[in-house]
Design an enzyme around this catalytic site. Structure first.
Site, PDB file in Angstrom:
ATOM      1  N   LYS A  98       0.858  -1.191   0.000  1.00 47.50           N
ATOM      2  CA  LYS A  98       0.000   0.000   0.000  1.00 47.50           C
ATOM      3  C   LYS A  98       0.890   1.235   0.000  1.00 47.50           C
ATOM      4  CE  LYS A  98      -1.696   2.810   2.974  1.00 47.50           C
ATOM      5  NZ  LYS A  98      -1.789   4.071   2.176  1.00 47.50           N
ATOM      6  N   GLY A 142      -4.992   3.590  -1.553  1.00 48.87           N
ATOM      7  CA  GLY A 142      -6.083   4.037  -0.701  1.00 48.87           C
ATOM      8  C   GLY A 142      -5.617   4.619   0.602  1.00 48.87           C
ATOM      9  N   ASP A 143      -6.573   4.925   1.456  1.00 52.74           N
ATOM     10  CA  ASP A 143      -6.306   5.608   2.719  1.00 52.74           C
ATOM     11  C   ASP A 143      -5.743   4.645   3.760  1.00 52.74           C
ATOM     12  OD1 ASP A 143      -7.365   7.887   1.577  1.00 52.74           O
ATOM     13  OD2 ASP A 143      -9.385   7.518   2.361  1.00 52.74           O
ATOM     14  N   GLY A 144      -4.847   5.175   4.592  1.00 53.23           N
ATOM     15  CA  GLY A 144      -4.268   4.361   5.648  1.00 53.23           C
ATOM     16  C   GLY A 144      -5.276   3.778   6.611  1.00 53.23           C
ATOM     17  N   PRO A 145      -6.216   4.591   7.126  1.00 52.37           N
ATOM     18  CA  PRO A 145      -7.186   4.048   8.086  1.00 52.37           C
ATOM     19  C   PRO A 145      -8.092   2.964   7.513  1.00 52.37           C
ATOM     20  CG  PRO A 145      -7.093   6.433   8.250  1.00 52.37           C
ATOM     21  CD  PRO A 145      -6.323   6.062   7.020  1.00 52.37           C
ATOM     22  N   VAL A 165      -7.305   1.009   4.022  1.00 54.08           N
ATOM     23  CA  VAL A 165      -6.509  -0.015   3.372  1.00 54.08           C
ATOM     24  C   VAL A 165      -5.379  -0.501   4.269  1.00 54.08           C
ATOM     25  CG1 VAL A 165      -4.988  -0.483   1.404  1.00 54.08           C
ATOM     26  CG2 VAL A 165      -7.109   0.791   1.062  1.00 54.08           C
ATOM     27  N   GLY A 166      -4.652   0.431   4.897  1.00 52.71           N
ATOM     28  CA  GLY A 166      -3.577   0.022   5.809  1.00 52.71           C
ATOM     29  C   GLY A 166      -4.094  -0.800   6.972  1.00 52.71           C
ATOM     30  N   GLU A 199       9.643   1.077  10.911  1.00 55.57           N
ATOM     31  CA  GLU A 199      10.664   2.117  10.759  1.00 55.57           C
ATOM     32  C   GLU A 199       9.943   3.434  10.961  1.00 55.57           C
ATOM     33  OE1 GLU A 199      12.442   5.064   9.646  1.00 55.57           O
ATOM     34  OE2 GLU A 199      12.452   4.368   7.573  1.00 55.57           O
ATOM     35  N   CYS A 247      12.877  10.934   7.808  1.00 58.94           N
ATOM     36  CA  CYS A 247      12.986  10.480   9.199  1.00 58.94           C
ATOM     37  C   CYS A 247      14.407  10.633   9.723  1.00 58.94           C
ATOM     38  CB  CYS A 247      12.516   9.037   9.324  1.00 58.94           C
ATOM     39  SG  CYS A 247      13.346   7.902   8.193  1.00 58.94           S
ATOM     40  N   GLU A 301       9.581  15.333  16.254  1.00 60.81           N
ATOM     41  CA  GLU A 301       9.940  15.288  14.843  1.00 60.81           C
ATOM     42  C   GLU A 301       9.121  16.325  14.077  1.00 60.81           C
ATOM     43  OE1 GLU A 301      10.881  11.794  11.677  1.00 60.81           O
ATOM     44  OE2 GLU A 301       8.896  11.737  12.601  1.00 60.81           O
TER      45      GLU A 301
END
Length: 484
Positions: free
Chosen positions: A183, A214-217, A219-220, A258, A292, A392
């Site tokens: 994804k 798609g969206d993380g909430p 598909v992820g 990561e 990062c 960060e």
């Protein structure tokens, strides 16, 4: 791509399409909506991609599961040969890759060519070359210890280095014999179709690599929760990493994370200042600081503070923000308006907490108000416990902190929740000794070169597991002991 594409990007007339999800070796349209990608330069539509659903994920996982047995049974050497061809295909497509990434997240084309488009091929070739370094089988007394693929790997990647972060996951996973459901980040999907074409041309069997957009909430989350996904590898924020790890734990998956970083670059009192300052600004502000491992804290001896700040501000003029299609631009916009608001908010908080702006500062840039441009910023009088020194930022912001002696420098450098990367400049023997005391998964001494064979990953809240190098391949395996 050609100069025609550059002209299209400048005029806002190029709209790049992701035709569909890549499942089982074919393009699959829908179900779900279509996302419009907005240029961070001026907000115009520059791309479109599909928005998947849990059903899309399930279809991709089933395709991966079906392709897994044959690929896992393929000899490691044969898998490595496919990946070598993939490296060649990515090399051949570097200009197309560079322009796709510049279009979607606003990275200057010079940096896209030098890093975003070249590192994926370098890492892919280097990883394929590790096939004989991994101990696939070993005799231990009456035990045959076998290193086997985990199974179906769900790879969830970030927007800041779209293809680089993808290949550091999928290539070692493929070398180890796994099938993958990828994804990409919803805001940087445009290299996905290029990767699918390159993998097909390289001879990767259908279904071994599947790509769901798609969206993380949605598909992820579906990938992390799916009972037929055996491992999740995620790069992104620490907060999201914690959530995905908790989701994956419900089905007892292997998880590699990561996550964030707060890199300290330490100048010892005998450091070569000209070199250290030039490289610090490069690593702090390249990719607009959206990395990062960006060098966001510079630790200097208190007695040398004023001299270092004078040198920094003099060198900073070369990093004036500009249009990413211009060859001379070193700093483009941030990737989105949401990212601009985040970084600008950190700058305002830093000033409110007592930091002094030596260069740059918060607010819009005259002439560039239509885009997500932020001023590359140098802050001084930064308290080590302040927000800007602890969290960060993910923008072109460099905080200068002072220390009294090496013990004090080590305390400040290690004084965050993170432990991803660090850097130190000084006499080589002293710098190496200092590096051993840093709580970080990777330390650069006197500007050492990037090494794709070195493991990358973090301590503390910077993550779990390692990418790249032999260790990065082994991350995607399980050990079986056969006693005879």
């Amino acid at each position: 791509m050609t100069n025609t594409h550059e002209q299209q990007l400048e005029r806002g007339t190029s709209v790049l399409e992701v035709p569909g999800h890549w499942i089982g070796g074919t393009v699959v349209a829908g179900p779900g909506d279509v996302r419009e990608l907005l240029s961070p330069v001026d907000g115009r539509v520059v791309g479109r991609s599909p928005v998947g659903t849990p059903e899309t994920v399930d279809r991709a996982v089933r395709a991966a599961r079906a392709a897994l047995p044959a690929w896992a049974a393929t000899a490691p050497g044969a898998r490595a040969e496919v990946l070598r061809r993939l490296a060649d295909e990515l090399t051949r497509r570097q200009e197309e890759i560079a322009w796709a990434i510049t279009t979607e997240i606003g990275v200057p084309i010079s940096f896209s060519r030098a890093a975003q488009a070249t590192f994926p091929a370098i890492v892919t070739a280097a990883t394929a070359g590790l096939v004989d370094e991994v101990e696939w089988e070993a005799e231990r007394g009456n035990a045959l210890v076998v290193r086997e693929p985990v199974g179906v790997v769900g790879a969830i990647t970030p927007w800041n280095f779209p293809l680089q972060q993808t290949v550091t996951k999928i290539v070692p996973a493929l070398l180890a014999g796994n099938a993958v459901v990828l994804k990409p980040a919803e805001t940087s999907p445009l290299t996905g179709p290029i990767l699918a074409e390159a993998a097909t041309a390289a001879g990767l069997p259908a279904g071994v690599l599947n790509i769901v957009y798609g969206d993380g909430p949605v598909v992820g989350e579906a990938i992390a929760a799916h009972p037929d996904v055996d491992m999740v590898s995620f790069t992104g924020s620490t907060a999201v990493g914690r959530h995905l790890a908790a989701t994956a734990a419900r089905t007892v998956k292997k998880v590699a994370l990561e996550l964030g970083g707060k890199t300290a670059a330490i100048l010892l009192d005998d450091a070569d200042l000209d070199r250290a300052i030039a490289e610090t600004l490069q690593f702090a502000w390249s990719n607009a600081g959206q990395a990062c491992g960006a060098w966001s804290r510079l630790l200097v001896p208190a007695a040398r503070h004023d001299d270092v700040v004078r040198r920094l501000t003099a060198a900073a003029a070369a990093f004036a923000p500009g249009h990413p299609a211009e060859e001379s631009t070193l700093v483009g916009p941030l990737a989105s308006e949401a990212q601009w608001s985040r970084v600008n908010g950190y700058l305002e908080t830093a000033v409110a907490e007592g930091a002094v702006v030596a260069y740059g500062g918060p607010g819009r840039i005259p002439g560039l108000e239509a885009g997500a441009f932020v001023r590359p910023t140098i802050l001084t009088h930064v308290d080590p416990s302040s927000t800007i020194a602890q969290e960060e930022v993910f923008g072109p912001v460099l905080s200068v902190l002072t220390y009294e002696d090496e013990a004090d420098a080590l305390r400040i450098a290690n004084g965050t929740a993170y432990g991803l990367t660090a850097a130190v400049y000084g006499d080589p023997a002293r710098a190496l000794s200092f590096a051993r005391g840093l709580v970080a998964g990777q330390v650069y001494v006197n500007g050492a070169a990037f090494n794709p064979l070195a493991p990358f990953g973090g301590f503390r809240q910077s993550g779990v597991g390692r990418e790249m190098g032999k260790e990065g391949v082994e991350e995607f395996t399980e050990l079986k002991a056969i006693l005879r």
